[in-house]
Scaffold this active site. Sequence first.
Site, mmCIF file in Angstrom:
data_model
loop_
_atom_site.group_PDB
_atom_site.id
_atom_site.type_symbol
_atom_site.label_atom_id
_atom_site.label_comp_id
_atom_site.label_asym_id
_atom_site.label_seq_id
_atom_site.Cartn_x
_atom_site.Cartn_y
_atom_site.Cartn_z
ATOM 1 N N SER A 84 0.833 -1.210 0.000
ATOM 2 C CA SER A 84 0.000 0.000 0.000
ATOM 3 C C SER A 84 0.867 1.259 0.000
ATOM 4 C CB SER A 84 -0.983 -0.003 1.172
ATOM 5 O OG SER A 84 -0.304 -0.116 2.393
ATOM 6 N N ASP A 111 6.939 2.927 6.327
ATOM 7 C CA ASP A 111 6.768 2.246 5.037
ATOM 8 C C ASP A 111 6.978 3.221 3.880
ATOM 9 O OD1 ASP A 111 6.020 0.349 6.852
ATOM 10 O OD2 ASP A 111 3.875 0.488 6.431
HETATM 11 C C1 GLA Z 1 3.504 -1.164 9.859
HETATM 12 C C2 GLA Z 1 3.270 0.348 9.868
HETATM 13 C C3 GLA Z 1 4.580 1.095 10.111
HETATM 14 C C4 GLA Z 1 5.300 0.561 11.354
HETATM 15 C C5 GLA Z 1 5.383 -0.961 11.329
HETATM 16 C C6 GLA Z 1 5.908 -1.547 12.607
HETATM 17 O O1 GLA Z 1 4.299 -1.536 8.778
HETATM 18 O O2 GLA Z 1 2.702 0.753 8.658
HETATM 19 O O3 GLA Z 1 4.339 2.477 10.211
HETATM 20 O O4 GLA Z 1 4.682 1.023 12.524
HETATM 21 O O5 GLA Z 1 4.116 -1.559 11.072
HETATM 22 O O6 GLA Z 1 7.211 -1.141 12.837
#
Ligand code: GLA
Length: 390
Positions: free
Chosen positions: A133, A177
């Site tokens: 995403s 991400d």
């Molecule tokens: C998901 C969230 C991130 C982060 C990770 C855990 O990927 O989208 O922002 O918090 O989990 O580290």
Amino acid sequence: MQNQEIYDELVAKFEKMYGKKPEIVAYAPGRIEVLGNHTDYNEGYVFSAAIDKGTFFAVTASDDETCELTAGDLMETAKFTVSTVAPAKEMTWQNYVTGTFNWLFDGNPAEAKKGWKGMFLGNIPLGAGLSSSAALEMCTVLALSKLYGIEKDKTTMAKIGQKAEHTFAGCPCGLLDQASSMYGAEGALVKSDFRTNGFETVEMGPSVAFMMVKSNAKHALVDGAYASRRQACEDAAKYFASVLRKPVTHLRDVTMAEWVLYRGGLSETTAKRAVHPIGEDERVLQGASLLEKGDLKSFGALMYDSHESSRHWFENSCDELDTIVDAAKAIPEVYGARLSGGGFGGSCCLLVDPTAADKIAAAITKEYKAKYGDEPVCSLIKPSKGAYIV
Ligand code: GLA
């Protein structure tokens, strides 16, 4: 170019659908999280990498205010205008794109006046914890900012994608991400500091690689569980701000010694949640100096510790992920392993000797299959360059 076959398929489908070639195509990769779990929204540190799988977004301007968006895999099309952009309850894949469009214009996409026709296609497996995403948001923001001649720096673009997640997709994620997808570099890890939003790259030698092992764990209420973890961390930070004689805004400000001393004033669950990001911050900083010395074995040991902390304190692991990590521990060519990303299912990230990849995949598959009957998906990941306009 990376993933050329996906690009070719997308451009061909685009031409067939819209009767012309796209004006702009942008690419953004998925990410792996290597060390530093649930630290981003606690203003902490993370090691991550952009991966060699990603998503392309192709776009051309409309003559009027209409927009058309096609998911190139499903070949479903959503239609709207620049003044009717809103979170959708059907064909929810569109929310990552429409949310990004919305926040590129600060919540007022009608200001764009003219619409666009877009299509996206990628090869990041969905639900694997590889941030498909965020990749979609980042190729969208790159392509649309170019289309409208809007200049934004990478961190601002990452934040636009994050806002789309919060308000259109309903996930209160941190910035990890999107930032990893933007700042990734070939053969390198991204070391992020989410207090300063400082992102630096750290070279990895050719003698190591990552293997992602995707479990088949299906976990309900994933978003609710993520949100409740985040809430517990924020509650804990407020508590520490009230008892420590120093400024505390996030768990980043709290040391392990302070947690040990003051945890008694928190509920047992909140105390357990809080210690995970506090320990992860320490591990990332320790890991950075180990990487400088080239000590991969000790870096790998920190990855195992990180998983234990997830399993025991943060409780965002599950039986399938634990099985993969336990199997990895018995293989000498694996330096370290841990869950990667939000948790509650998805994938584990293994630091491995790439020459033993087949042996490692076979050994883990055997253990997993004996327990669950089905096979995990093991793939070798090359840290790759971040998002760009093609
Ligand atoms: C998901 C969230 C991130 C982060 C990770 C855990 O990927 O989208 O922002 O918090 O989990 O580290």
